[in-house]
Design an enzyme around this catalytic site. Structure first.
Site: not given
Ligand code: NDP
Ligand code: 2IT
Length: 459
Positions: A139, A179
């Site tokens: 990561k 992420d």
């Molecule tokens: P995005 O940046 O697309 O969206 C993040 C969302 O979470 C936004 O709505 C944001 O609000 C909110 N957020 C982020 N940080 C905080 C915080 N500290 N407090 C409150 N709200 C927060 O990210 P993703 O949707 O890609 O990721 C969301 C989660 O999913 C994370 O935990 C990530 O690690 C996990 N994840 C993502 C994957 C992927 O493929 N993208 C795969 C697997 C897991 P705001 O805009 O106000 O910051």
């Molecule tokens: O938390 C996760 O699994 C991710 N942000 C996606 C990682 C990836 O390599 O697609």
């Protein structure tokens, strides 16, 4: 909705044998509460597997699995549109490559520090093992805050970030993706700079690429779709399905949006979404097209959604989305966003299933509340593995110079999520903890990584 501050992790569930291992993790990684929490949650569930496999203890497999193979920290200088110089810090934690090249996303958010990247890379190792594919765990990210930055500023930051990171990457070495704060726009800028520095169009070095230049169909949708498919499998195991269920989702980013879309496709009514400012409750169900327009096209806030949606939606500034009564809760924003109080409220309101779209969104105390109440609880390393699994499918297409259709990619995702669910379910049963997806995921992931490490000698 604010993320709860992490506290010192309680570890009443650790076996005597694992106490000293955890103590050493605490000593070696001071001031990293999220990493401690992630390690503790895994170690708490491993006693039965160690009892069955004493050779893992002799080989110090647990100690090795808790120590990253490599940790990279670097300076990222860049200039904003007014010419002011900024310095951020970049990270890549290459945690474990026993099963394949380091694989895992990059997070751009002001809260990013070494401990957060380490917890995410640790979780990723087990998650990637659960996919059954050949990907190790890593990561990375930066404390850069993309909010309010122009495209040109984002590009200059990404170029500077990649100017250091490129030397550590490679399709057989380390393959980042997105992420929080890193979507296809950032992956594009990062890929461009990698190509320019190396003079190689090396598609397999990043995933989440654009569809015209090596990306996979369904990668954008994969994490959210996968997390809902996992939820559907959990409900099926207790004779239910998603049709007609009231669903509460937190977040409004990539994972949240596509969780909402898939839940609606499967007949659920999704009532909420949120961001760090507050949440929206929409009595008619979230209008997914409007949400995509506001968040993906305009990079707006959920308050903008509520304003445009009309009378069915109201915006609650601050507050907790978990106060909204529901059958299914999908925390899909960030770590430690759902604590014991929120879990108790959800249980009181009759929640049946919780699946973590985000990484470690539920505090250990929150998890305990769900388990004690008999709520089906899908931990992130299982429930949100669809994203990284589809990244591995993207690597497979890149290696074979193939382009799959959306249907092909989505079919594979569905098969993989079913297989992950079944592996967690069966493993939990095998170790005497039926229905405990936390134990099932940790043990199944651990077994695969540990077997590979044991077979490859002391490295
Ligand atoms: P995005 O940046 O697309 O969206 C993040 C969302 O979470 C936004 O709505 C944001 O609000 C909110 N957020 C982020 N940080 C905080 C915080 N500290 N407090 C409150 N709200 C927060 O990210 P993703 O949707 O890609 O990721 C969301 C989660 O999913 C994370 O935990 C990530 O690690 C996990 N994840 C993502 C994957 C992927 O493929 N993208 C795969 C697997 C897991 P705001 O805009 O106000 O910051
Ligand atoms: O938390 C996760 O699994 C991710 N942000 C996606 C990682 C990836 O390599 O697609």
């Amino acid at each position: 909705m604010m993320a709860t501050q992490p506290r010192a992790t309680q570890h009443e569930g650790l076996s005597t044998m694992l106490e000293p291992v955890y103590a050493e993790v605490l000593r070696r990684n001071p001031g990293e509460p999220e990493f401690h929490q992630a390690v503790c949650e895994v170690l708490e569930t491993l006693a039965p597997v160690l009892a069955a496999r004493p050779e893992f203890i002799d080989a110090k497999l647990i100690e090795r699995i808790c120590e990253p193979e490599r940790q990279i920290i670097f300076r990222v200088p860049w200039t904003d549109d007014s010419g002011t110089v900024h310095i951020n810090r970049g990270f890549r934690v290459e945690f474990n490559s026993a099963l394949g090249p380091f694989k895992g996303g990059l997070r751009f958010h002001p809260s990013v520090n070494l401990g957060i990247v380490k917890f995410l890379a640790f979780e990723q190792t087990f998650k990637n093992a659960l996919t059954g594919m050949n990907i190790g765990g890593g990561k990375g990210g930066s404390d850069f805050d993309p909010k309010g930055r122009s495209d040109a500023e984002i590009m200059r930051f990404c170029q500077s970030f990649m100017t250091e990171l490129y030397r550590h990457l490679g399709e057989h070495t380390d393959v980042p993706a997105g992420d929080i704060g890193v979507s296809s726009r950032e992956i594009g800028f990062l890929f461009g700079q990698y190509r320019r520095i190396t003079n190689r169009w090396e598609a397999g070095v990043l995933t989440g690429k654009g569809l015209d230049w090596g990306g996979s169909q369904a990668r954008t949708q994969a994490t959210g779709y996968g997390s809902v498919l996992f939820t559907a499998e959990m409900l099926k195991a207790s004779g239910e399905d998603l049709h007609g269920q009231q669903v509460v989702v937190s977040g409004s980013g990539n994972v949240a949006i596509y969780s909402i879309e898939k839940a609606q496709q499967l007949g659920a009514n999704v009532l909420t979404c949120s961001d760090s400012g507050g949440y929206v409750v929409d009595d008619k169900g979230i209008d997914i097209d409007l949400l995509k327009q506001v968040k993906e096209n305009e990079r707006g806030r959920v308050s903008d959604y509520a304003e445009r949606r009309g009378s069915s939606a109201r915006y609650v500034a601050g507050g907790s989305v978990w106060d909204v009564p529901c059958d299914v809760a999908l925390p899909s924003a960030t770590q430690n966003e759902l604590d014991a109080d929120a879990a108790s409220t959800l249980v009181r309101n009759g929640v049946k299933a919780v699946a973590e779209g985000a990484n470690m969104p539920t505090t250990p105390e929150g998890v305990r509340v769900f388990r004690q109440a008999g709520v089906a609880f899908g931990p992130g390393k299982a429930a949100n593995a669809g994203g990284v699994a589809t990244s591995a499918l993207e690597m497979q297409q890149n290696a074979g110079r193939e382009i799959w259709s959306f249907e092909q990619a989505e079919d594979r995702l569905a098969q993989i999520m079913r297989a992950i669910h079944d592996s967690c379910y069966r493993t939990a049963e095998r170790y005497g903890a039926p229905g405990d997806y936390v134990a099932g995921a940790n043990i199944a992931g651990f077994e695969r990584v540990a077997e590979a490490m044991a077979a490859q000698g002391l490295i």
